[in-house]
Design an enzyme around this catalytic site. Structure first.
Site, PDB file in Angstrom:
ATOM      1  N   LYS A  13      32.766 -26.218 -24.241  1.00  0.00           N
ATOM      2  CA  LYS A  13      31.422 -25.806 -24.665  1.00  0.00           C
ATOM      3  C   LYS A  13      31.477 -25.003 -25.969  1.00  0.00           C
ATOM      4  CE  LYS A  13      30.373 -23.622 -20.750  1.00  0.00           C
ATOM      5  NZ  LYS A  13      31.527 -23.851 -19.864  1.00  0.00           N
ATOM      6  N   ARG A  88      24.280 -19.185 -15.377  1.00  0.00           N
ATOM      7  CA  ARG A  88      25.379 -19.572 -14.497  1.00  0.00           C
ATOM      8  C   ARG A  88      24.988 -19.495 -13.035  1.00  0.00           C
ATOM      9  NH1 ARG A  88      29.847 -18.223 -18.371  1.00  0.00           N
ATOM     10  NH2 ARG A  88      31.836 -18.789 -17.474  1.00  0.00           N
ATOM     11  N   ARG A 123      44.779 -22.811 -23.773  1.00  0.00           N
ATOM     12  CA  ARG A 123      43.788 -22.201 -24.648  1.00  0.00           C
ATOM     13  C   ARG A 123      44.309 -20.898 -25.240  1.00  0.00           C
ATOM     14  NH1 ARG A 123      37.640 -22.324 -22.532  1.00  0.00           N
ATOM     15  NH2 ARG A 123      38.177 -20.405 -21.465  1.00  0.00           N
ATOM     16  N   ARG A 156      43.839 -15.603 -22.794  1.00  0.00           N
ATOM     17  CA  ARG A 156      42.906 -14.761 -22.050  1.00  0.00           C
ATOM     18  C   ARG A 156      43.443 -14.528 -20.646  1.00  0.00           C
ATOM     19  NH1 ARG A 156      37.077 -17.575 -22.795  1.00  0.00           N
ATOM     20  NH2 ARG A 156      36.904 -16.968 -20.618  1.00  0.00           N
ATOM     21  N   ARG A 167      37.891 -19.433 -10.898  1.00  0.00           N
ATOM     22  CA  ARG A 167      36.705 -19.661 -11.734  1.00  0.00           C
ATOM     23  C   ARG A 167      36.075 -21.010 -11.413  1.00  0.00           C
ATOM     24  NH1 ARG A 167      38.584 -18.651 -17.727  1.00  0.00           N
ATOM     25  NH2 ARG A 167      36.403 -18.867 -18.225  1.00  0.00           N
TER      26      ARG A 167
HETATM   27  P1  AMP Z   1      33.222 -17.598 -20.487  1.00  0.00           P
HETATM   28  O1  AMP Z   1      33.802 -17.148 -21.788  1.00  0.00           O
HETATM   29  O2  AMP Z   1      31.860 -18.229 -20.643  1.00  0.00           O
HETATM   30  O3  AMP Z   1      34.161 -18.471 -19.707  1.00  0.00           O
HETATM   31  O4  AMP Z   1      32.973 -16.272 -19.616  1.00  0.00           O
HETATM   32  C1  AMP Z   1      34.041 -15.426 -19.256  1.00  0.00           C
HETATM   33  C2  AMP Z   1      33.642 -14.556 -18.088  1.00  0.00           C
HETATM   34  O5  AMP Z   1      32.530 -13.725 -18.454  1.00  0.00           O
HETATM   35  C3  AMP Z   1      33.198 -15.283 -16.832  1.00  0.00           C
HETATM   36  O6  AMP Z   1      34.285 -15.713 -16.033  1.00  0.00           O
HETATM   37  C4  AMP Z   1      32.360 -14.203 -16.156  1.00  0.00           C
HETATM   38  O7  AMP Z   1      33.186 -13.209 -15.569  1.00  0.00           O
HETATM   39  C5  AMP Z   1      31.660 -13.564 -17.335  1.00  0.00           C
HETATM   40  N1  AMP Z   1      30.389 -14.257 -17.641  1.00  0.00           N
HETATM   41  C6  AMP Z   1      30.076 -14.944 -18.771  1.00  0.00           C
HETATM   42  N2  AMP Z   1      28.833 -15.451 -18.710  1.00  0.00           N
HETATM   43  C7  AMP Z   1      28.335 -15.076 -17.500  1.00  0.00           C
HETATM   44  C8  AMP Z   1      27.118 -15.322 -16.821  1.00  0.00           C
HETATM   45  N3  AMP Z   1      26.142 -16.051 -17.381  1.00  0.00           N
HETATM   46  N4  AMP Z   1      26.965 -14.784 -15.586  1.00  0.00           N
HETATM   47  C9  AMP Z   1      27.938 -14.039 -15.008  1.00  0.00           C
HETATM   48  N5  AMP Z   1      29.118 -13.794 -15.575  1.00  0.00           N
HETATM   49  C10 AMP Z   1      29.334 -14.308 -16.816  1.00  0.00           C
END
Ligand code: AMP
Length: 210
Positions: A13, A88, A123, A156, A167
Site C-alpha cells: 500500500k 482498520r 522490508r 521494523r 498482524r
Molecule cells: P502500518 O504501518 O499501517 O502497518 O501500521 C503499523 C502499526 O500502527 C499497526 O500494526 C498498528 O499497531 C498501528 N496502526 C496503524 N494504523 C492503525 C489503525 N488505523 N488502527 C489501529 N492501529 C493502527
C-alpha cells in the site's frame, strides 16, 4: 479524489500510495507512519501507542480516529487524499463516514498470507525519513542506507516474522470485514497484489483513471 488503500499488512500500500500521491499531487495519510513519528518524537500519544505497535496489535480506535480527523481538516487535503492503513476496523470506517468526508474509491490490494511473511521480513525502513525499501523487490542503491537521505535502513520491530503472523491474524479478524462494508457502498475495487510492483501500479492507475 479521496482514496482508501486497503489490504493486508505488506500488500504494498505504501509504495502505491507514493506513486498515486505524486501523480495526483494529493497527500498520503498513513496512520502507521504518523504513529511511528509520534513514537520517535516521544509524544504522550506515541508512548501510549508504542506497545500496541511493537506487538503488532491495533492502537485504540479513539486515538487513530483523532489523528485522522485532525489531518483531514488540514488545507492540503482539500483537493483529495490517500488513506493508507486507515480505517482498520468497522468503528473507524463509521467514524470516517461521520466526518462527512466522501470517499470516492477503496482499492483493495489482495495478497495471500503465504506471500506476506516473505515480503515483510525483507522490508527495510529508513531510520530517519521513513522511506521504505525491500531487500529483493525494491532495494536501496547500496542495500544499507537510504537513497533519499543517506541514513541507515532498519527492520521494523513489527516486521519480525512472529509479529507479522499476529498482524495477519488481527487483519483477518478486525480489518477484513471492511471489504463487505465498502462492497455494500459500491466503492470497492480489487487489485491483484501478487503481480510485480509495476503491474500492480498499472492496475491501480487504471482503476483510478490516471
Ligand atoms: P502500518 O504501518 O499501517 O502497518 O501500521 C503499523 C502499526 O500502527 C499497526 O500494526 C498498528 O499497531 C498501528 N496502526 C496503524 N494504523 C492503525 C489503525 N488505523 N488502527 C489501529 N492501529 C493502527
Amino acid at each position: 479524489m479521496n482514496i482508501i488503500l486497503f489490504g493486508p499488512p505488506g500488500a504494498g500500500k505504501g509504495t502505491q500510495a507514493d506513486i498515486i500521491s505524486e501523480t495526483m499531487s494529493i497527500p498520503t495519510l498513513s496512520t502507521g507512519a504518523m504513529l511511528r513519528e509520534a513514537m520517535k518524537a516521544g509524544t504522550p500519544m506515541g508512548l501510549a501507542a508504542k506497545s500496541a505497535i511493537e506487538a503488532g496489535s491495533l492502537v485504540s480506535d479513539e486515538v487513530v480516529i483523532g489523528i485522522v480527523k485532525d489531518r483531514i481538516a488540514q488545507d492540503d487535503c482539500k483537493n483529495g487524499f490517500i488513506l493508507d492503513g486507515f480505517p482498520r476496523t468497522i468503528p473507524q470506517a463509521e467514524a470516517l463516514d461521520a466526518m462527512g468526508t466522501k470517499i470516492d474509491v477503496v482499492l483493495d490490494i489482495e495478497v495471500p498470507d503465504e506471500a506476506i511473511v516473505e515480503r515483510m521480513s525483507g522490508r527495510r525502513l529508513c531510520s530517519a525519513c521513513g522511506a521504505s525499501y525491500h531487500v529483493k523487490f525494491n532495494p536501496s542503491e547500496d542495500g544499507e542506507t537510504c537513497d533519499k537521505c543517506g541514513a541507515p535502513l532498519t527492520l521494523r520491530k513489527d516486521d519480525k516474522p512472529e509479529v507479522v503472523e499476529h498482524r495477519l491474524g488481527v487483519y483477518h479478524a478486525e480489518t477484513e470485514p471492511l471489504i463487505g462494508y465498502y462492497k455494500n457502498k459500491n466503492l470497492l475495487v480489487t487489485v491483484d497484489g501478487q503481480k510485480s510492483p509495476a503491474e500492480v501500479t498499472a492496475l491501480v492507475k487504471k482503476a483510478l483513471g490516471i
